[in-house]
Design an enzyme around this catalytic site. Structure first.
Site, PDB file in Angstrom:
ATOM      1  N   ASP A 171     -15.204   2.795   7.563  1.00 12.08           N
ATOM      2  CA  ASP A 171     -14.134   3.673   7.071  1.00 12.08           C
ATOM      3  C   ASP A 171     -14.619   4.530   5.913  1.00 12.08           C
ATOM      4  O   ASP A 171     -14.291   5.706   5.817  1.00 12.08           O
ATOM      5  CB  ASP A 171     -12.912   2.863   6.637  1.00 12.08           C
ATOM      6  CG  ASP A 171     -11.912   3.767   5.934  1.00 12.08           C
ATOM      7  OD1 ASP A 171     -11.422   4.694   6.606  1.00 12.08           O
ATOM      8  OD2 ASP A 171     -11.660   3.609   4.733  1.00 12.08           O
ATOM      9  N   LYS A 195      -8.788  -1.635   5.990  1.00  9.85           N
ATOM     10  CA  LYS A 195      -9.084  -2.203   4.667  1.00  9.85           C
ATOM     11  C   LYS A 195      -8.091  -3.317   4.315  1.00  9.85           C
ATOM     12  O   LYS A 195      -8.461  -4.332   3.754  1.00  9.85           O
ATOM     13  CB  LYS A 195      -9.048  -1.092   3.612  1.00  9.85           C
ATOM     14  CG  LYS A 195     -10.278  -0.188   3.702  1.00  9.85           C
ATOM     15  CD  LYS A 195     -10.179   1.029   2.814  1.00  9.85           C
ATOM     16  CE  LYS A 195      -9.214   2.045   3.350  1.00  9.85           C
ATOM     17  NZ  LYS A 195      -9.309   3.389   2.857  1.00  9.85           N
ATOM     18  N   ARG A 224     -14.305  12.971   7.166  1.00 13.04           N
ATOM     19  CA  ARG A 224     -13.006  13.619   7.445  1.00 13.04           C
ATOM     20  C   ARG A 224     -12.619  14.558   6.317  1.00 13.04           C
ATOM     21  O   ARG A 224     -12.048  15.629   6.537  1.00 13.04           O
ATOM     22  CB  ARG A 224     -11.914  12.540   7.618  1.00 13.04           C
ATOM     23  CG  ARG A 224     -12.036  11.779   8.923  1.00 13.04           C
ATOM     24  CD  ARG A 224     -11.209  10.514   8.875  1.00 13.04           C
ATOM     25  NE  ARG A 224      -9.814  10.766   8.575  1.00 13.04           N
ATOM     26  CZ  ARG A 224      -9.008   9.912   7.932  1.00 13.04           C
ATOM     27  NH1 ARG A 224      -9.457   8.740   7.522  1.00 13.04           N
ATOM     28  NH2 ARG A 224      -7.768  10.225   7.708  1.00 13.04           N
ATOM     29  N   SER A 260      -7.710   3.805   9.024  1.00 10.97           N
ATOM     30  CA  SER A 260      -8.426   3.769   7.748  1.00 10.97           C
ATOM     31  C   SER A 260      -7.715   2.826   6.763  1.00 10.97           C
ATOM     32  O   SER A 260      -8.329   1.931   6.169  1.00 10.97           O
ATOM     33  CB  SER A 260      -8.479   5.201   7.191  1.00 10.97           C
ATOM     34  OG  SER A 260      -8.856   5.213   5.846  1.00 10.97           O
ATOM     35  N   HIS A 309       0.846  -1.187   0.000  1.00 13.29           N
ATOM     36  CA  HIS A 309       0.000   0.000   0.000  1.00 13.29           C
ATOM     37  C   HIS A 309       0.881   1.236   0.000  1.00 13.29           C
ATOM     38  O   HIS A 309       1.813   1.334   0.790  1.00 13.29           O
ATOM     39  CB  HIS A 309      -0.907   0.026   1.238  1.00 13.29           C
ATOM     40  CG  HIS A 309      -1.775   1.252   1.265  1.00 13.29           C
ATOM     41  ND1 HIS A 309      -2.973   1.321   0.605  1.00 13.29           N
ATOM     42  CD2 HIS A 309      -1.583   2.468   1.829  1.00 13.29           C
ATOM     43  CE1 HIS A 309      -3.499   2.524   0.765  1.00 13.29           C
ATOM     44  NE2 HIS A 309      -2.667   3.241   1.501  1.00 13.29           N
TER      45      HIS A 309
END
Ligand code: URA
Length: 429
Positions: A166, A192, A173, A188, A87
């Protein structure tokens, strides 16, 4: 009528006044917000209290767990091989997922890469791949598993079933000035990734003008928080802190980033893109028990390219089709001879976005051929009149605002300092 066990206002006050939040209250808050019992106004106040006062490691763990519990958990347990994912916190010209997923899969591991779309100045992996004619981002869980089994790599859209808390909280947010809170970013991202079911995870946490985290200290704190969350949940997790003060590679956009990724898969491509792809591949393979493999060889001998072609075909894309070309181009040249001393990632990202490569609202369409091709990078010599970069668009009317963004964003001087290495630090549990 169900009697709720807590009051949102008590949880908000506790965080406001820096008291430790009991696990039961935090879990309830996330669940009640997902159900619609806790209002957006209350959750905004809570998010702001977290931004201002932070969270303990235990609180971040519980928050992440509660977000995972709000939706489905996928499992790749039926695959005979280990799974590893990457990620990135996002940057300008960050196409690394495209060459990386097939490269790692070429070593016989499965790479499930659930990706997103771009919003703002950072591009999205799915937007880039959608530049390939026919390519399809939406896969069912069964299709994803079958592709992992048959091809080894899949890059597709995350389904709506993963961590719906999320999704709701992130949208809130975004409009309440609370995106930047490290506990909220960490929970967050990791909710995931953990819900996705990967066995191992490498995080590319970027710092610099083109990244979420402008300085390395905050990037390090975010990386440590996420590595701890992954490790505590049984996902083998490491992170690299990487430079995002200059765009990655020479292509910023969608179709041009696909083209550059294919160059890397063919054994070429810009040095910084190759360096980061190889560094992340080594990290990923080390986590699944292959620390000593020759990663570069798989780029040079076509093994990674074979997986790429199979991966694109499996999602109905044509790896040989021509990519969309821009209708309009505008080259910007150097006014003097010298050395490129600076190319600031953030304004280049904003300019590519204004050219149509990104979207300002979630429902906007991206222009796949739009973006910027750089011809030189910091450290390169240029002559007066030599093209430094070319703007690509479908409509010449877009050039003025892109040029406004680029005013002062780059410089030609007498001597450049040595560019900083792409990978600055490695963070482990
Ligand atoms: N990406 C996410 O998924 N969540 C954040 O909070 C920031 C970046």
């Amino acid at each position: 009528m169900t009697v709720e066990p807590f009051d949102a206002v008590d949880v908000i006050r506790a965080k406001r006044d820096r008291h430790a939040l009991p696990e039961s209250e935090l879990r309830w808050l996330v669940d009640a917000y997902t159900r619609g019992y806790v209002s957006d106004a209350q959750m905004s106040a809570f998010a702001m209290a977290v931004l201002l006062n932070g969270m303990s490691r235990d609180e971040v763990r519980v928050l992440t767990d509660a977000m995972i519990a709000s939706g489905e958990r996928m499992s790749f347990a039926s695959l005979a091989v280990p799974t590893v994912d990457k990620h990135s916190t996002g940057g300008v010209g960050d196409k690394i997922t495209l060459p990386l997923a097939p490269l790692v899969a070429a070593f016989g591991v499965a790479v499930p890469q659930l990706s997103g779309r771009g919003l703002g100045h950072t591009g999205g992996t799915l937007d880039k791949l959608e530049a390939i004619p026919g390519w399809r981002a939406a896969l069912s869980n069964d299709e994803m598993l079958a592709q992992l089994r048959d091809v080894g790599a899949v890059i597709c859209a995350a389904g709506t079933g993963l961590a719906p808390a999320d999704k709701k909280l992130y949208a809130l947010r975004d409009v309440t000035g609370t995106v930047e809170a490290i506990p909220l970013i960490a929970s967050s991202i990791m909710s995931k990734k953990i819900a996705e079911g990967t066995g191992a995870l490498v995080l590319d946490v970027k710092f610099g003008s083109g990244a979420f985290m402008k300085d390395i200290d905050r990037a390090r704190e975010l990386a440590r928080t996420m590595v701890a969350l992954g490790t505590d949940s049984g996902v083998a997790t490491t992170a690299l802190l990487t430079q995002m003060s200059t765009p990655l590679g020479l292509a910023i956009g969608n179709a041009n980033e696909v083209r550059e990724s294919v160059e890397v898969l063919a054994g070429g491509g810009p040095a910084d893109v190759v360096e980061l792809t190889v560094a992340l591949a080594r990290e990923m393979l080390a986590l699944v028990g292959q620390p000593d493999v020759d990663v570069e060889a798989a780029l040079q001998d076509g093994r990674a390219m074979d997986v790429w072609r199979a991966m694109i075909r499996a999602q109905d894309g044509d790896p040989d089709a021509a990519l969309p070309a821009p209708r309009e181009t505008l080259s910007v040249t150097a006014s003097r001879a010298g050395v490129v001393t600076r190319m600031d990632a953030f304004p280049f990202g904003v300019a590519a976005w204004r050219l149509g490569a990104g979207r300002a609202r979630a429902q906007d369409r991206v222009v796949h051929a739009a973006g910027i091709d750089l011809h030189v990078k910091p450290g390169d010599r240029v002559d007066a009149g030599q093209p430094v970069f070319t703007l690509l668009a479908d409509d010449a009317a877009r050039f003025d605002r892109a040029l406004d963004a680029l005013d002062g964003a780059w410089e030609v001087g007498d001597a450049a300092s040595t560019p900083a290495p792409v990978v600055a630090e490695r963070i482990t549990a």
